[in-house]
Design a protein around this motif. Structure first.
Motif, mmCIF file in Angstrom:
data_model
loop_
_atom_site.group_PDB
_atom_site.id
_atom_site.type_symbol
_atom_site.label_atom_id
_atom_site.label_comp_id
_atom_site.label_asym_id
_atom_site.label_seq_id
_atom_site.Cartn_x
_atom_site.Cartn_y
_atom_site.Cartn_z
ATOM 1 N N SER A 98 -1.620 15.837 -15.549
ATOM 2 C CA SER A 98 -0.183 15.668 -15.800
ATOM 3 C C SER A 98 0.641 16.199 -14.637
ATOM 4 O O SER A 98 1.619 15.573 -14.211
ATOM 5 C CB SER A 98 0.209 16.381 -17.098
ATOM 6 N N MET A 99 0.242 17.356 -14.101
ATOM 7 C CA MET A 99 0.949 17.951 -12.964
ATOM 8 C C MET A 99 0.880 17.033 -11.744
ATOM 9 O O MET A 99 1.896 16.781 -11.066
ATOM 10 C CB MET A 99 0.302 19.299 -12.641
ATOM 11 N N LEU A 100 -0.291 16.494 -11.478
ATOM 12 C CA LEU A 100 -0.451 15.630 -10.315
ATOM 13 C C LEU A 100 0.267 14.301 -10.508
ATOM 14 O O LEU A 100 0.844 13.761 -9.553
ATOM 15 C CB LEU A 100 -1.943 15.394 -10.059
ATOM 16 N N ALA A 101 0.240 13.768 -11.728
ATOM 17 C CA ALA A 101 0.945 12.508 -11.980
ATOM 18 C C ALA A 101 2.447 12.681 -11.790
ATOM 19 O O ALA A 101 3.126 11.805 -11.240
ATOM 20 C CB ALA A 101 0.640 12.005 -13.389
ATOM 21 N N ALA A 102 2.980 13.825 -12.234
ATOM 22 C CA ALA A 102 4.405 14.095 -12.043
ATOM 23 C C ALA A 102 4.733 14.250 -10.563
ATOM 24 O O ALA A 102 5.759 13.755 -10.083
ATOM 25 C CB ALA A 102 4.807 15.353 -12.816
ATOM 26 N N THR A 103 3.862 14.937 -9.824
ATOM 27 C CA THR A 103 4.082 15.098 -8.384
ATOM 28 C C THR A 103 4.034 13.759 -7.664
ATOM 29 O O THR A 103 4.841 13.487 -6.774
ATOM 30 C CB THR A 103 3.017 16.043 -7.792
ATOM 31 N N LEU A 104 3.085 12.910 -8.055
ATOM 32 C CA LEU A 104 2.992 11.585 -7.443
ATOM 33 C C LEU A 104 4.255 10.776 -7.693
ATOM 34 O O LEU A 104 4.761 10.089 -6.809
ATOM 35 C CB LEU A 104 1.773 10.846 -8.011
ATOM 36 N N TRP A 105 4.780 10.856 -8.907
ATOM 37 C CA TRP A 105 6.016 10.128 -9.246
ATOM 38 C C TRP A 105 7.188 10.643 -8.427
ATOM 39 O O TRP A 105 8.016 9.868 -7.936
ATOM 40 C CB TRP A 105 6.280 10.276 -10.738
ATOM 41 N N LEU A 106 7.268 11.958 -8.275
ATOM 42 C CA LEU A 106 8.366 12.546 -7.516
ATOM 43 C C LEU A 106 8.213 12.291 -6.019
ATOM 44 O O LEU A 106 9.199 12.081 -5.313
ATOM 45 C CB LEU A 106 8.431 14.051 -7.779
ATOM 46 N N ARG A 107 6.977 12.308 -5.528
ATOM 47 C CA ARG A 107 6.738 12.171 -4.088
ATOM 48 C C ARG A 107 7.009 10.758 -3.597
ATOM 49 O O ARG A 107 7.512 10.562 -2.493
ATOM 50 C CB ARG A 107 5.292 12.572 -3.785
ATOM 51 N N SER A 108 6.637 9.745 -4.379
ATOM 52 C CA SER A 108 6.796 8.331 -3.989
ATOM 53 C C SER A 108 6.228 8.070 -2.603
ATOM 54 O O SER A 108 6.953 7.711 -1.672
ATOM 55 C CB SER A 108 8.275 7.919 -4.032
ATOM 56 N N PRO A 109 4.922 8.252 -2.403
ATOM 57 C CA PRO A 109 4.348 8.031 -1.060
ATOM 58 C C PRO A 109 4.428 6.565 -0.660
ATOM 59 O O PRO A 109 4.484 5.665 -1.506
ATOM 60 C CB PRO A 109 2.888 8.475 -1.233
ATOM 61 N N GLY A 110 4.445 6.339 0.635
ATOM 62 C CA GLY A 110 4.486 4.972 1.131
ATOM 63 C C GLY A 110 3.232 4.205 0.740
ATOM 64 O O GLY A 110 2.127 4.748 0.712
ATOM 65 N N GLY A 111 3.406 2.932 0.423
ATOM 66 C CA GLY A 111 2.287 2.099 0.030
ATOM 67 C C GLY A 111 2.039 2.050 -1.457
ATOM 68 O O GLY A 111 1.203 1.280 -1.927
ATOM 69 N N LEU A 112 2.742 2.885 -2.230
ATOM 70 C CA LEU A 112 2.568 2.914 -3.679
ATOM 71 C C LEU A 112 3.802 2.333 -4.358
ATOM 72 O O LEU A 112 4.934 2.697 -4.025
ATOM 73 C CB LEU A 112 2.340 4.348 -4.168
ATOM 74 N N SER A 113 3.578 1.453 -5.304
ATOM 75 C CA SER A 113 4.688 0.902 -6.082
ATOM 76 C C SER A 113 5.295 1.996 -6.955
ATOM 77 O O SER A 113 4.579 2.720 -7.656
ATOM 78 C CB SER A 113 4.173 -0.249 -6.956
ATOM 79 N N ARG A 114 6.608 2.142 -6.898
ATOM 80 C CA ARG A 114 7.264 3.151 -7.727
ATOM 81 C C ARG A 114 7.130 2.823 -9.210
ATOM 82 O O ARG A 114 7.057 3.722 -10.046
ATOM 83 C CB ARG A 114 8.739 3.269 -7.331
ATOM 84 N N THR A 115 7.109 1.544 -9.536
ATOM 85 C CA THR A 115 6.884 1.156 -10.924
ATOM 86 C C THR A 115 5.503 1.606 -11.382
ATOM 87 O O THR A 115 5.327 2.093 -12.507
ATOM 88 C CB THR A 115 7.017 -0.373 -11.082
ATOM 89 N N ALA A 116 4.507 1.470 -10.514
ATOM 90 C CA ALA A 116 3.151 1.907 -10.852
ATOM 91 C C ALA A 116 3.099 3.408 -11.091
ATOM 92 O O ALA A 116 2.469 3.879 -12.047
ATOM 93 C CB ALA A 116 2.182 1.502 -9.747
ATOM 94 N N SER A 117 3.750 4.192 -10.231
ATOM 95 C CA SER A 117 3.722 5.650 -10.394
ATOM 96 C C SER A 117 4.434 6.079 -11.671
ATOM 97 O O SER A 117 3.996 7.008 -12.354
ATOM 98 C CB SER A 117 4.356 6.332 -9.177
ATOM 99 N N SER A 118 5.531 5.393 -12.028
ATOM 100 C CA SER A 118 6.246 5.727 -13.263
ATOM 101 C C SER A 118 5.385 5.433 -14.487
ATOM 102 O O SER A 118 5.309 6.241 -15.424
ATOM 103 C CB SER A 118 7.552 4.933 -13.345
ATOM 104 N N ARG A 119 4.719 4.286 -14.480
ATOM 105 C CA ARG A 119 3.867 3.932 -15.626
ATOM 106 C C ARG A 119 2.649 4.839 -15.717
ATOM 107 O O ARG A 119 2.204 5.181 -16.828
ATOM 108 C CB ARG A 119 3.452 2.470 -15.507
ATOM 109 N N LEU A 120 2.102 5.233 -14.575
ATOM 110 C CA LEU A 120 0.972 6.163 -14.592
ATOM 111 C C LEU A 120 1.373 7.502 -15.195
ATOM 112 O O LEU A 120 0.630 8.089 -15.995
ATOM 113 C CB LEU A 120 0.448 6.372 -13.171
#
Length: 376
Positions: A195-217
């Motif tokens: 959960s901590m890493l998923a939240a960090t990934l959503w907040l970080r929004s790294p290049g190459g990752l769909s923001r919609t994908a990170s939100s759904r994850l």
């Protein structure tokens, strides 16, 4: 080899992002409705129901495994590609876990704690590794420390509420032995980490990752973590039955993971890096997390008589004080933001004035040189 934190190059010739969802998501969602209807209508739980329910659950995990693997295959950025592949490996271990339930239905034998760890531990390791790989993809020019801090605030608030409503009941029921306690500890640590890493990934929004994908994850993995606590509670009470509402929640979360993979497949290059602040990176994170964490205090205050139980008044006072403090913090940060904006504007005006003055001096010097040359 480029540096890990280097911005991810974004091609302007990339195919445009496809909106909506693929037929796979819609078909799986329709299958989920049928799965839920099957569980609701067959409330008697007749012979063979558990086996049929566990077999019917298999397509959810198998579809998630295939879609995550496909997302990893089509992703254009190497760390994102490896991250989705690791998530697919984790789902493959979850399929193995699902098959163990089918095995118990067929044989009547129970899977011990070691057998449970044989697939759940690799599942957690693979998911954590996949999320960490994507977080380290780079391409985000925002402060990484604030991402981790905001994620910690979000997970802390959610953990307080989860403990109050679920984990405390699990502790009250008691854990049978050391092995079961070890499994519960490892599951809890894995869910908190994911959960901590998923939240960090959503907040970080790294290049190459769909923001919609990170939100759904983030949404799907958060639901899975909460549902795991419900599952542990039902197992301790010996009231869990395959095909129960808990399995319906699991199925809904898996559909969310499939939708996340589908979003990445439809936008394999991801979204370009952006410095634009997101709502979740503002005070909204603190306000929402603190508000969630205060829910237990509010409930305990409502249950207690304020005349005979001073803790009720204390809880209410702490809740009000924290809300006012957060409000005051927001006002202060907005005031600081205005001051910084005004200073930047003044610096820009000063720079413009100095530039105009330099241009005037240069023009005056040219005119003087022209007059001297003409006099000679």
């Amino acid at each position: 080899m480029p540096a890990r934190d280097a911005p991810v190059p974004v091609s302007t010739d990339a195919a445009p992002c496809k909106r909506g969802a693929s037929p796979v998501v819609w078909v799986l969602a329709a299958y989920g409705v049928l799965y839920a209807a099957y569980g609701v209508t067959l409330g008697a739980r007749g012979p063979g129901y558990a086996l049929a329910a566990d077999l019917a659950y298999l397509p959810f995990r198998m579809t998630a495994t295939a879609m995550l693997a496909l997302a990893g295959r089509v992703a254009t950025h190497a760390p994102i590609r490896r991250g989705f592949t690791l998530l697919a490996v984790g789902q493959a271990f979850a399929v193995v876990g699902n098959l163990t339930w089918v095995y118990t239905d067929l044989t009547g034998l129970e899977v011990d704690d070691l057998g449970y760890l044989a697939w759940s531990l690799p599942y957690g390791i693979a998911v954590v590794a996949g999320l960490v790989t994507m977080i380290r993809a780079g391409g985000s020019r925002r402060d990484g420390t604030s991402d981790w801090l905001d994620a910690a605030i979000m997970i802390t608030g959610a953990s307080i509420v989860s403990w109050y409503f679920l984990a405390a009941q699990i502790a009250a029921e008691g854990i049978a032995n050391v092995a079961s306690g070890t499994v519960f500890f490892l599951d809890s640590a894995s869910n908190i980490s994911v959960s901590m890493l998923a939240a960090t990934l959503w907040l970080r929004s790294p290049g190459g990752l769909s923001r919609t994908a990170s939100s759904r994850l983030l949404a799907a993995l958060g639901i899975l973590a909460a549902t795991d606590l419900l599952f542990e509670l039902e197992m301790l009470k010996s009231t869990y039955i395959s095909g129960s509402p808990i399995d319906l929640i699991y199925a809904a979360a898996i559909i969310g993971i499939v939708a996340a993979a589908d979003a990445q497949i439809r936008n394999p290059a991801g979204d370009p890096p952006s410095d634009r602040p997101r709502v979740a990176r503002s005070d909204f994170v603190v306000f929402l997390s603190a508000g969630i964490a205060l829910i237990p205090l509010v409930i305990e205050s409502a249950r207690s008589d304020p005349l005979t139980h001073p803790m009720a008044v204390t809880a209410f006072g702490v809740t009000l004080l924290m809300a006012l403090g957060l409000w005051r913090q927001r006002i202060s940060r907005r005031a600081i933001g205005r001051l910084v904006a005004n200073r930047l504007q003044l610096e820009h005006q000063l720079w413009q004035a100095q530039k105009q003055d330099a241009i005037g001096r240069l023009a005056g010097g040219d005119r003087k040189s022209t007059r001297l040359n003409s006099s000679h």
